[in-house]
Design a protein around this motif. Structure first.
Motif, PDB file in Angstrom:
ATOM      1  N   ALA A 135     -13.490  12.125  -9.998  1.00 16.87           N
ATOM      2  CA  ALA A 135     -14.522  10.991 -10.063  1.00 16.87           C
ATOM      3  C   ALA A 135     -13.722   9.796  -9.464  1.00 16.87           C
ATOM      4  N   ASN A 136     -14.378   8.781  -9.504  1.00 13.77           N
ATOM      5  CA  ASN A 136     -13.809   7.339  -9.057  1.00 13.77           C
ATOM      6  C   ASN A 136     -13.282   6.580 -10.413  1.00 13.77           C
ATOM      7  N   SER A 137     -12.188   6.344 -10.088  1.00 13.87           N
ATOM      8  CA  SER A 137     -11.422   5.727 -11.242  1.00 13.87           C
ATOM      9  C   SER A 137     -11.973   4.225 -11.586  1.00 13.87           C
ATOM     10  N   ILE A 138     -11.932   3.789 -12.824  1.00 17.27           N
ATOM     11  CA  ILE A 138     -12.490   2.609 -13.393  1.00 17.27           C
ATOM     12  C   ILE A 138     -11.717   1.407 -12.280  1.00 17.27           C
ATOM     13  N   GLY A 139     -12.567   0.425 -11.873  1.00 19.31           N
ATOM     14  CA  GLY A 139     -11.833  -0.416 -11.112  1.00 19.31           C
ATOM     15  C   GLY A 139     -11.586  -1.908 -11.780  1.00 19.31           C
ATOM     16  N   LYS A 140     -10.250  -2.220 -11.515  1.00 20.12           N
ATOM     17  CA  LYS A 140      -9.803  -3.348 -12.546  1.00 20.12           C
ATOM     18  C   LYS A 140      -9.309  -4.593 -11.552  1.00 20.12           C
ATOM     19  N   PHE A 142      -8.102  -7.353  -8.822  1.00 19.69           N
ATOM     20  CA  PHE A 142      -6.936  -7.666  -8.028  1.00 19.69           C
ATOM     21  C   PHE A 142      -5.823  -7.782  -9.219  1.00 19.69           C
ATOM     22  N   GLN A 143      -4.815  -7.073  -9.296  1.00 16.12           N
ATOM     23  CA  GLN A 143      -3.801  -7.207 -10.148  1.00 16.12           C
ATOM     24  C   GLN A 143      -2.393  -7.332  -9.669  1.00 16.12           C
ATOM     25  N   GLY A 144      -1.619  -7.984 -10.611  1.00 15.15           N
ATOM     26  CA  GLY A 144      -0.089  -8.123 -10.036  1.00 15.15           C
ATOM     27  C   GLY A 144       0.716  -6.642  -9.972  1.00 15.15           C
ATOM     28  N   THR A 145       1.919  -6.845  -9.679  1.00 18.53           N
ATOM     29  CA  THR A 145       2.720  -5.491  -9.630  1.00 18.53           C
ATOM     30  C   THR A 145       3.203  -5.109 -10.785  1.00 18.53           C
ATOM     31  N   MET A 146       3.407  -5.697 -11.686  1.00 15.30           N
ATOM     32  CA  MET A 146       3.707  -5.309 -13.056  1.00 15.30           C
ATOM     33  C   MET A 146       2.629  -4.238 -13.651  1.00 15.30           C
ATOM     34  N   LYS A 147       1.366  -4.533 -13.711  1.00 10.42           N
ATOM     35  CA  LYS A 147       0.334  -3.716 -13.812  1.00 10.42           C
ATOM     36  C   LYS A 147      -0.120  -2.577 -12.901  1.00 10.42           C
ATOM     37  N   ARG A 148      -0.015  -3.171 -11.547  1.00  8.09           N
ATOM     38  CA  ARG A 148      -0.430  -2.099 -10.626  1.00  8.09           C
ATOM     39  C   ARG A 148       0.721  -0.933 -10.241  1.00  8.09           C
ATOM     40  N   TRP A 149       1.943  -1.661 -10.316  1.00 10.38           N
ATOM     41  CA  TRP A 149       3.041  -0.518  -9.954  1.00 10.38           C
ATOM     42  C   TRP A 149       4.101  -0.273 -10.898  1.00 10.38           C
ATOM     43  N   ASN A 150       3.836  -0.856 -12.309  1.00  8.56           N
ATOM     44  CA  ASN A 150       4.660  -0.799 -13.505  1.00  8.56           C
ATOM     45  C   ASN A 150       6.096  -1.342 -13.096  1.00  8.56           C
ATOM     46  N   PHE A 151       6.200  -2.474 -12.369  1.00 14.52           N
ATOM     47  CA  PHE A 151       7.437  -3.165 -12.105  1.00 14.52           C
ATOM     48  C   PHE A 151       8.010  -3.879 -13.378  1.00 14.52           C
ATOM     49  N   LYS A 152       9.231  -3.935 -13.503  1.00 18.29           N
ATOM     50  CA  LYS A 152       9.963  -4.446 -14.731  1.00 18.29           C
ATOM     51  C   LYS A 152       9.488  -5.857 -14.865  1.00 18.29           C
ATOM     52  N   GLY A 153       9.534  -6.706 -13.896  1.00 17.75           N
ATOM     53  CA  GLY A 153       9.333  -7.937 -13.856  1.00 17.75           C
ATOM     54  C   GLY A 153      10.618  -8.875 -13.802  1.00 17.75           C
ATOM     55  N   PRO A 181       5.591  -1.934   6.138  1.00 16.61           N
ATOM     56  CA  PRO A 181       4.230  -1.399   5.532  1.00 16.61           C
ATOM     57  C   PRO A 181       4.159  -0.443   4.541  1.00 16.61           C
ATOM     58  N   GLY A 182       3.226  -0.534   3.760  1.00 14.75           N
ATOM     59  CA  GLY A 182       3.156   0.480   2.403  1.00 14.75           C
ATOM     60  C   GLY A 182       4.209  -0.377   1.279  1.00 14.75           C
ATOM     61  N   LYS A 183       4.585  -1.438   1.438  1.00 10.40           N
ATOM     62  CA  LYS A 183       5.456  -1.995   0.409  1.00 10.40           C
ATOM     63  C   LYS A 183       4.490  -2.333  -0.944  1.00 10.40           C
ATOM     64  N   LYS A 184       5.272  -2.116  -1.977  1.00 11.44           N
ATOM     65  CA  LYS A 184       4.242  -2.175  -3.127  1.00 11.44           C
ATOM     66  C   LYS A 184       4.245  -3.573  -3.682  1.00 11.44           C
ATOM     67  N   MET A 185       3.038  -3.865  -3.478  1.00 13.19           N
ATOM     68  CA  MET A 185       2.586  -5.625  -3.833  1.00 13.19           C
ATOM     69  C   MET A 185       1.611  -5.520  -4.552  1.00 13.19           C
ATOM     70  N   ALA A 186       0.889  -7.010  -4.947  1.00 10.64           N
ATOM     71  CA  ALA A 186      -0.085  -7.081  -5.701  1.00 10.64           C
ATOM     72  C   ALA A 186      -1.248  -6.766  -5.013  1.00 10.64           C
ATOM     73  N   GLY A 187      -2.468  -6.354  -5.462  1.00 12.14           N
ATOM     74  CA  GLY A 187      -3.665  -5.982  -4.669  1.00 12.14           C
ATOM     75  C   GLY A 187      -4.609  -5.261  -5.849  1.00 12.14           C
ATOM     76  N   ARG A 188      -5.669  -4.669  -5.093  1.00 11.10           N
ATOM     77  CA  ARG A 188      -6.689  -4.108  -5.908  1.00 11.10           C
ATOM     78  C   ARG A 188      -6.145  -2.849  -6.534  1.00 11.10           C
ATOM     79  N   LEU A 189      -6.680  -2.581  -7.885  1.00  8.36           N
ATOM     80  CA  LEU A 189      -6.292  -1.468  -8.533  1.00  8.36           C
ATOM     81  C   LEU A 189      -7.546  -0.858  -9.115  1.00  8.36           C
TER      82      LEU A 189
END
Length: 289
Positions: A135-140, A142-153, A181-189
């Motif tokens: 299925a298509n996951s729930i769209g959240k 534009f999110q930051g790196t902590m929520k999108r990639w689990n960065f520590k901050g 290219p492919g760097k984990k940054m903020a974006g659509r989640l």
């Protein structure tokens, strides 16, 4: 080259083998609830409901290397004729089914074709077996790196000024002087096609066409999801155990056979309205030695 086939429904019923790949189903996610198994343990489940899921086409495509691609095309959720395009009206008219909101195809083996117009039932999946749900996951958004990639901050106390949740440095030195290219940054989640594998089917309600699977399923409530036999815990494991001669372990414990080529409305007449899988674990309330 592609051609459509329509196997005769009067032929001798085929039997499922470990090398067979059956069609899946299209269902709607109705939400989550909880049920209690025969030991009294609480099991969280997702309720999936079929809405007049019917076969609209059988597909056979010959590839350039002369191998064949076989698939069954399904349609689900009846829609008004006035909102259906003329092209799709003709397609559904040819299959003798009502117009549908969603049409998907499932790859199968050559022995698993289903006659066009067949209405599939929730009994297609047997309680105790494992399924993959797509299925298509729930769209959240534009999110930051902590929520999108689990960065520590960054540090939350000393030494950081209003940058506690930022990504930090992303560039390199003068060489290469760019961001890879492919760097984990903020974006659509979210909002992506997700496959959740190996979910056990714990209950089937043939009267309401409900399938209860243990665990969570991606997507919002009432969204369409695709259900198929689990590739890892059903198909791959069945082939491996068959090759080893472990015939009792070809199917999961408690499952004797699978409806083949599909579970239809006609099969429901001879079955109870609710079928539940027995618990595969020992009672969690009995003290262990």
């Amino acid at each position: 080259m592609a051609r459509a086939t329509n196997p005769s429904s009067s032929a001798t019923p085929a039997k499922w083998t470990p090398s067979s790949i059956r069609t899946g189903l299209i269902a709607r996610k109705r939400g989550m609830t909880a049920i209690w198994d025969n030991h009294g343990a609480r099991v969280p489940v997702t309720v999936l409901q079929l809405e007049n899921c019917q076969v609209t086409k059988n597909i056979v495509h010959v590839r350039p290397d002369r191998t064949e691609y076989h698939a069954v095309q399904l349609g689900a959720s009846d829609r008004p004729k006035r909102t259906t395009t003329h092209q799709m009206r003709g397609h559904f008219r040819k299959a003798h089914v009502k117009p549908k909101y969603i049409v998907k195809e499932f790859p199968i083996t050559s022995d698993a074709h289903v006659p066009v117009g067949t209405t599939l039932s929730a009994i297609h999946f047997v309680p105790g077996q494992f399924v993959d749900v797509i299925a298509n996951s729930i769209g959240k958004g534009f999110q930051g790196t902590m929520k999108r990639w689990n960065f520590k901050g960054l540090r939350a106390s000393h030494g950081v000024s209003v940058s506690h949740r930022s990504a930090g440095a992303t560039g390199q030195h003068q060489d290469p002087g760019r961001v890879w290219p492919g760097k984990k940054m903020a974006g659509r989640l979210g909002g992506e096609r997700i496959t959740v594998q190996n979910l056990p089917v714990v209950r089937v309600d043939t009267a309401l066409d409900l399938i209860f699977v243990k665990g969570a399923v991606p997507g919002v409530d009432d969204a369409h999801v695709l259900i198929r036999d689990a590739k890892k815990k059903m198909l791959c494991l069945a082939n491996a155990n068959q090759a080893k001669g472990l015939y009792e372990d070809v199917l999961p414990k408690g499952v004797d056979d699978l409806p083949f080529p599909a579970g239809t409305k006609e099969m429901v007449q001879s079955l109870p309205p609710v079928i539940e899988a027995p618990s595969k674990r020992s009672s969690p309330f009995i003290p262990r030695e």
